[in-house]
Design a protein around this motif. Structure first.
Motif, mmCIF file in Angstrom:
data_model
loop_
_atom_site.group_PDB
_atom_site.id
_atom_site.type_symbol
_atom_site.label_atom_id
_atom_site.label_comp_id
_atom_site.label_asym_id
_atom_site.label_seq_id
_atom_site.Cartn_x
_atom_site.Cartn_y
_atom_site.Cartn_z
ATOM 1 N N UNK A 27 44.392 71.162 64.589
ATOM 2 C CA UNK A 27 45.501 72.112 64.793
ATOM 3 C C UNK A 27 46.487 71.555 65.826
ATOM 4 N N UNK A 28 45.964 70.950 66.877
ATOM 5 C CA UNK A 28 46.833 70.337 67.897
ATOM 6 C C UNK A 28 47.665 69.214 67.283
ATOM 7 N N UNK A 29 47.051 68.412 66.405
ATOM 8 C CA UNK A 29 47.777 67.343 65.731
ATOM 9 C C UNK A 29 48.893 67.872 64.851
ATOM 10 N N UNK A 30 48.611 68.940 64.103
ATOM 11 C CA UNK A 30 49.657 69.537 63.272
ATOM 12 C C UNK A 30 50.770 70.129 64.133
ATOM 13 N N UNK A 31 50.416 70.685 65.283
ATOM 14 C CA UNK A 31 51.435 71.209 66.195
ATOM 15 C C UNK A 31 52.342 70.082 66.689
ATOM 16 N N UNK A 32 51.732 68.972 67.119
ATOM 17 C CA UNK A 32 52.532 67.842 67.611
ATOM 18 C C UNK A 32 53.409 67.265 66.499
ATOM 19 N N UNK A 33 52.868 67.176 65.289
ATOM 20 C CA UNK A 33 53.650 66.669 64.158
ATOM 21 C C UNK A 33 54.828 67.594 63.865
ATOM 22 N N UNK A 34 54.580 68.887 63.863
ATOM 23 C CA UNK A 34 55.648 69.849 63.594
ATOM 24 C C UNK A 34 56.708 69.819 64.683
ATOM 25 N N UNK A 42 45.783 63.973 63.874
ATOM 26 C CA UNK A 42 45.309 64.502 62.595
ATOM 27 C C UNK A 42 44.308 63.535 61.967
ATOM 28 N N UNK A 43 44.638 62.252 61.966
ATOM 29 C CA UNK A 43 43.733 61.262 61.369
ATOM 30 C C UNK A 43 42.411 61.200 62.125
ATOM 31 N N UNK A 44 42.465 61.224 63.454
ATOM 32 C CA UNK A 44 41.239 61.159 64.247
ATOM 33 C C UNK A 44 40.387 62.406 64.038
ATOM 34 N N UNK A 45 41.009 63.577 64.055
ATOM 35 C CA UNK A 45 40.266 64.822 63.878
ATOM 36 C C UNK A 45 39.668 64.902 62.479
ATOM 37 N N UNK A 46 40.434 64.479 61.475
ATOM 38 C CA UNK A 46 39.950 64.547 60.095
ATOM 39 C C UNK A 46 38.805 63.563 59.849
#
Length: 179
Positions: A85-92, A150-154
């Motif tokens: 979720x943090x990765x998607x926030x940073x991407x957005x 996102x890649x690391x979390x996934x």
């Protein structure tokens, strides 16, 4: 015997020609933006440090919450899921900062100063012109950091092709809504 009917270009060739033209314009706009924004290296270094500081604070918060002894999930969310979720926030945040916000702020100025008339008279699509003319490349590290998180979390989660496709579709839909 020759036909008197002239051949018209196919719809596909016209589409390819138009897409190529707009990609060329996008490359020109990006080059002009890069040369203007990277003129001062200190600005780029400062923006990079700001992006790293922002993700550092987010990761610190996650580390404090999930670093408590005996805590493996919070509200049913594991560390990797919260990191996703943090990765998607940073991407957005990166997409908005790089592509959307710089152009939206320029539209109001163009209307106020009267230069929007020149944009509307140019032989390109007006929405394309006002949406891609200005980029904030100094915030591009947010995009890379978001994708990295996102890649690391996934990598630590069970990921299916359908899940990735669904997430990508929902994310693109969300960006279109924000635009």
């Amino acid at each position: 015997m020759r036909s008197s009917i002239s051949r018209r270009p196919s719809t596909i060739s016209l589409l390819v020609c138009r897409v190529t033209r707009y990609l060329r314009l996008l490359r020109i706009f990006t080059g002009a933006t890069l040369s203007a924004q990277l003129e001062y290296r200190a600005n780029f270094v400062g923006a990079l440090l700001a992006s790293l500081g922002e993700v550092g604070v987010a990761l610190l918060g996650l580390g404090i919450v999930f670093g408590q002894p005996g805590i493996s999930s919070v509200g049913g969310w594991s560390f990797r899921e919260a990191l996703l979720v943090t990765g998607f926030f940073m991407l957005t945040e990166g997409v908005i900062s790089v592509f959307i916000q710089p152009n939206m702020s320029k539209i109001a100025d163009a209307v106020r100063t009267g230069s929007m008339d020149f944009t509307l008279l140019k032989p390109i699509d007006a929405q394309f012109g006002v949406s891609t003319r200005h980029l904030n490349v100094l915030r591009a590290p947010d995009l890379l950091i978001g994708l990295g998180l996102i890649a690391y979390a996934a990598s630590g989660l069970t990921v299916t092709a359908g899940g990735v496709l669904g997430a990508a579709l929902l994310y693109v839909s969300a960006v279109v809504i924000v635009y």
